[in-house]
Design an enzyme around this catalytic site. Structure first.
Site, PDB file in Angstrom:
ATOM      1  N   PHE A  98      32.469  47.475  42.490  1.00 55.76           N
ATOM      2  CA  PHE A  98      32.587  48.835  43.022  1.00 55.76           C
ATOM      3  C   PHE A  98      33.989  49.393  42.816  1.00 55.76           C
ATOM      4  CE2 PHE A  98      33.931  46.259  46.619  1.00 55.76           C
ATOM      5  CZ  PHE A  98      34.953  47.002  47.213  1.00 55.76           C
ATOM      6  N   CYS A  99      34.061  50.729  42.849  1.00 55.61           N
ATOM      7  CA  CYS A  99      35.319  51.451  42.700  1.00 55.61           C
ATOM      8  C   CYS A  99      35.145  52.824  43.341  1.00 55.61           C
ATOM      9  CB  CYS A  99      35.712  51.567  41.227  1.00 55.61           C
ATOM     10  SG  CYS A  99      34.433  52.340  40.197  1.00 55.61           S
ATOM     11  N   THR A 100      36.039  53.754  43.098  1.00 53.33           N
ATOM     12  CA  THR A 100      35.999  55.040  43.789  1.00 53.33           C
ATOM     13  C   THR A 100      34.768  55.851  43.430  1.00 53.33           C
ATOM     14  OG1 THR A 100      38.423  55.069  43.748  1.00 53.33           O
ATOM     15  CG2 THR A 100      37.311  57.131  44.314  1.00 53.33           C
TER      16      THR A 100
END
Length: 235
Positions: free
Chosen positions: A175-177
């Site tokens: 996951f990331c922004t």
């Protein structure tokens, strides 16, 4: 009243002439009084824009993008930048080409369910891998997420090579922004031989929008004047 629409969006798609597209997008965005950053490369487009809702949604539709939306009282960007780069998110790993095929994506509601039960639907233990930079992670992340203290995303391949054993035999949610880094990361992990890897569709921002931020602690850093958003997508 929150009247300024903020969007983040990206798309991995072959762009034959990024410089020509840059000129056209700069003219269009200026005419719509938009501010923010648009990054272009032969591999695709990545943008963060803010302005009047109809103007923002118009350019997103023109580019055929799916955007993550949030609102603010004031314009969070000082100016408009449209840049051509070698990569829209730098990884320095030419073999990773998302336009040629994505890694499997996990929608927010399924991710919330897997995190809550601690395993995927096949019974494999779930681990969450934060692919953002360390200073972003310090604002907030998922409970128990793996954080390799990256100072820049291009360090990810080396970090994976050194710590791959942490992920073996697990269901890995990258996951990331907004989805762009975790998409490249998930592809690279699968290329390295990890079979059960998913990217979190739309990243943290879409997860906030669709789940209210269950299992997330703190705020999500964003690359504009608001600095960070809480789980209700408010600064």
């Amino acid at each position: 009243m929150n009247s300024v629409l903020n969007v983040s969006a990206y798309r991995f798609v072959d762009i034959a002439d990024p410089h020509a597209l840059r000129a056209a997008l700069l003219e269009r965005a200026r005419s719509l009084d938009l501010k923010g950053t648009i990054l272009l490369a032969s591999e695709g487009i990545n943008l963060f824009l803010a302005g009047a809702p109809e103007a923002v949604r118009g350019i997103v539709a023109f580019l055929q993008l799916e955007a993550k939306e949030s609102w603010s009282q004031a314009q969070p960007f000082r100016k408009l930048l449209v840049k051509v780069k070698r990569e829209i998110i730098r990884m320095d790993t030419p073999s990773v080409q998302p336009a040629r095929g994505r890694a499997p994506a996990l929608d927010a509601k399924t991710a919330r369910r897997w995190i809550g039960q601690g395993h995927d639907d096949a019974g494999r233990p779930v681990v969450l891998l934060d692919t953002r930079n360390a200073f972003e992670v310090d604002y907030g992340t998922f409970d128990g997420a793996i954080d390799w203290r990256l100072s820049k995303f291009s360090e990810f391949p080396a970090a994976l090579a050194a710590r791959r054993a942490q992920l073996e035999g697990k269901a890995v949610i990258s996951f990331c922004t907004g989805g762009i880094r975790c998409e490249k990361a998930a592809i690279h992990m699968r290329d390295s031989g990890l079979d059960n890897v998913w990217q979190l569709e739309g990243g943290i921002l879409k997860y906030f929008e669709e789940t209210g931020g269950a299992h997330f602690r703190g705020k999500c850093f964003v690359f504009d004047g608001r600095e960070a958003l809480d789980t209700s997508l408010q600064a």
